[in-house]
Design a protein around this motif. Structure first.
Motif, PDB file in Angstrom:
ATOM      1  N   UNK A 178       0.744  -1.337   0.147  1.00  0.00           N
ATOM      2  CA  UNK A 178      -0.079  -0.624  -0.233  1.00  0.00           C
ATOM      3  C   UNK A 178       0.508   1.493  -0.001  1.00  0.00           C
ATOM      4  N   UNK A 179       1.826   1.423  -1.122  1.00  0.00           N
ATOM      5  CA  UNK A 179       2.981   2.069  -0.367  1.00  0.00           C
ATOM      6  C   UNK A 179       3.666   2.653   0.506  1.00  0.00           C
ATOM      7  N   UNK A 180       3.511   1.892   1.003  1.00  0.00           N
ATOM      8  CA  UNK A 180       3.828   2.183   2.897  1.00  0.00           C
ATOM      9  C   UNK A 180       5.855   2.293   2.626  1.00  0.00           C
ATOM     10  N   UNK A 181       6.721   2.815   3.190  1.00  0.00           N
ATOM     11  CA  UNK A 181       6.103   3.957   4.047  1.00  0.00           C
ATOM     12  C   UNK A 181       5.394   5.324   3.267  1.00  0.00           C
ATOM     13  N   UNK A 201      -8.252 -11.240   8.269  1.00  0.00           N
ATOM     14  CA  UNK A 201      -9.127 -11.676   9.803  1.00  0.00           C
ATOM     15  C   UNK A 201      -8.972 -11.699  11.350  1.00  0.00           C
ATOM     16  N   UNK A 202      -7.481 -10.912  11.201  1.00  0.00           N
ATOM     17  CA  UNK A 202      -6.454 -11.088  12.401  1.00  0.00           C
ATOM     18  C   UNK A 202      -6.456  -8.818  11.815  1.00  0.00           C
ATOM     19  N   UNK A 203      -7.346  -8.543  12.757  1.00  0.00           N
ATOM     20  CA  UNK A 203      -7.859  -7.054  12.878  1.00  0.00           C
ATOM     21  C   UNK A 203      -6.240  -6.461  12.932  1.00  0.00           C
ATOM     22  N   UNK A 204      -4.900  -7.206  13.644  1.00  0.00           N
ATOM     23  CA  UNK A 204      -3.696  -6.471  14.226  1.00  0.00           C
ATOM     24  C   UNK A 204      -2.499  -6.378  12.960  1.00  0.00           C
ATOM     25  N   UNK A 205      -2.699  -7.279  11.865  1.00  0.00           N
ATOM     26  CA  UNK A 205      -2.314  -7.327  10.471  1.00  0.00           C
ATOM     27  C   UNK A 205      -2.951  -6.849   9.542  1.00  0.00           C
ATOM     28  N   UNK A 206      -3.730  -6.040  10.036  1.00  0.00           N
ATOM     29  CA  UNK A 206      -4.504  -4.669   8.254  1.00  0.00           C
ATOM     30  C   UNK A 206      -3.860  -3.460   9.046  1.00  0.00           C
ATOM     31  N   UNK A 229       2.991  -1.339   8.913  1.00  0.00           N
ATOM     32  CA  UNK A 229       3.859  -2.233   7.611  1.00  0.00           C
ATOM     33  C   UNK A 229       3.284  -3.944   8.501  1.00  0.00           C
ATOM     34  N   UNK A 230       3.233  -3.882   9.057  1.00  0.00           N
ATOM     35  CA  UNK A 230       2.958  -5.673   9.908  1.00  0.00           C
ATOM     36  C   UNK A 230       2.017  -6.586   8.618  1.00  0.00           C
ATOM     37  N   UNK A 231       1.143  -5.783   8.431  1.00  0.00           N
ATOM     38  CA  UNK A 231       0.170  -6.837   6.898  1.00  0.00           C
ATOM     39  C   UNK A 231       1.079  -6.803   5.900  1.00  0.00           C
ATOM     40  N   UNK A 232       1.658  -6.073   5.080  1.00  0.00           N
ATOM     41  CA  UNK A 232       2.995  -5.913   4.419  1.00  0.00           C
ATOM     42  C   UNK A 232       3.493  -7.117   4.332  1.00  0.00           C
ATOM     43  N   UNK A 233       4.367  -6.855   5.795  1.00  0.00           N
ATOM     44  CA  UNK A 233       5.927  -7.670   6.419  1.00  0.00           C
ATOM     45  C   UNK A 233       4.763  -9.036   6.279  1.00  0.00           C
ATOM     46  N   UNK A 234       3.859 -10.090   6.811  1.00  0.00           N
ATOM     47  CA  UNK A 234       2.968 -11.114   7.508  1.00  0.00           C
ATOM     48  C   UNK A 234       2.655 -11.344   5.474  1.00  0.00           C
TER      49      UNK A 234
END
Length: 380
Positions: free
Chosen positions: A151-154, A235-240, A243-248
């Motif tokens: 999502x273009x992070x950062x 499914x997991x709000x913490x991963x949405x 950068x955590x979502x990008x990493x996972x």
């Protein structure tokens, strides 16, 4: 622009819907999905094949492919990062003027990038060689990863300015793409080929065809995940959040891609290029049908993972049937082509026809023109 989920832009939202201008839609049967998408797909494929048929086979394989591939990151910026709302005056434009404006903007920016890439090469005489063609293709893959997975992070968390974000995406695509290209791609296996030049060979860690095939496979898996809205990760709000979502997501995608690549190359004994074209590019192209041509609306009443399964079924059907049409027409529009090593003429023609030519046309028809004139046909 902060915290925008840019990947959602591929599930098409029309410009009028996004701006809430109350523009009425035609209620004719061919102005609704799925008929609208089918007609637009047929028109896009016919236009693509018609253009290819007007071109010399070598010209299409070199200069034309080089340029239209460079158009892809630009239309990703225009349609996904800018969402056809930048520059601001474009919001007031009506179709087909709006579509024509963004198409002209795409061609202008792509031309500037093409000139820069061409003259930045150590050797820039003659038509583009596999060195530069693989580089610009790889930059497209980097763009998809950066925009959809990260999502273009950062940049998206630092920049509110749409212009700067778009320029940043292109900088990551071609600057980051160049860095990875030099680290990964090695052309030593092609040293006997007429086009080979030691000055052009980055001498990376892996054989070029293997890197390209695996990289394309990762993007086909990215689109597979997009069909599922990145379920089950979301499914997991913490991963949405990045950068955590990008990493996972990166770990998940690379793992699935490695499994697909191993099954194709090692288990089924497929050549990397044939796996790339027949499986990875086939599915990638097929996934564009529910996402762009059908606007992600075919199964809007279903929840994930059922929606993803249904969209995936459509993508697989498209991946099996549509490339076969190109395969049969290739000798008619471009003359006899050799399949397999060392040149892979047939395979690279197919890749260029599907993703370099038809994909941009589909974006112009479905995004830039908002399916004009089909969607806006008068009621009779």
């Amino acid at each position: 622009m902060k915290d925008d989920n840019l990947g959602d832009s591929l599930e098409y939202t029309t410009g009028a819907e996004a701006m809430g201008d109350g523009l009425s839609r035609a209620r004719t049967s061919f102005g609704k999905q799925p008929v609208l998408g089918i007609l637009a797909l047929v028109a896009s494929m016919a236009l693509s094949i018609g253009i290819i048929g007007l071109l010399d086979a070598e010209l299409f394989a070199t200069w034309v492919t080089f340029f239209v591939v460079i158009c892809v990151p630009v239309h990703i910026v225009i349609s996904m990062a800018w969402e056809l709302n930048y520059p601001s005056f474009s919001r007031k434009l009506k179709q087909p003027l709006k579509g024509a404006f963004f198409m002209a903007l795409m061609l202008l920016v792509a031309a500037a990038i093409a000139v820069t890439v061409h003259y930045a090469q150590p050797i820039h005489a003659g038509p583009p060689t596999p060195f530069v063609l693989m580089y610009v293709i790889f930059c497209v893959l980097v763009t998809f990863w950066f925009v959809i997975v990260w999502n273009c992070w950062p940049l998206s968390s630092l920049l509110d300015n749409r212009l700067l974000l778009g320029l940043g995406i292109l900088a990551v695509a071609y600057g980051g793409g160049y860095g990875l290209f030099t680290l990964l791609f090695d052309f030593d296996a092609m040293s006997a080929a007429p086009f080979y030049s030691a000055a052009m060979d980055p001498g990376g860690a892996f054989p070029a065809f293997h890197v390209l095939a695996y990289s394309v496979t990762t993007v086909s898996v990215v689109f597979f995940c997009l069909l599922f809205d990145f379920w089950p990760i979301t499914l997991f709000p913490i991963l949405r959040a990045q950068p955590l979502m990008g990493l996972v997501s990166t770990i998940y995608i690379l793992g699935l891609s490695a499994a697909v690549y191993w099954m194709g190359v090692e288990w089924l004994d497929m050549e990397p290029v044939k796996l790339m074209v027949n499986v990875s590019i086939g599915f990638l192209f097929g996934s564009l049908i529910p996402l762009i041509m059908f606007e992600g609306k075919l199964f809007g009443n279903l929840r994930q993972p059922w929606k993803g399964i249904a969209q995936c079924a459509v993508a697989v059907i498209a991946a099996v049937t549509l490339p076969s049409i190109y395969w049969e027409l290739a000798p008619l529009v471009s003359g006899p082509l050799n399949s397999g090593a060392p040149g892979y003429q047939y395979e690279f023609w197919m890749a260029s026809a599907l993703l370099a030519m038809t994909f941009p046309i589909m974006v112009v028809v479905g995004k830039f023109l908002d399916f004009w004139p089909l969607r806006f046909a008068p009621i009779r």
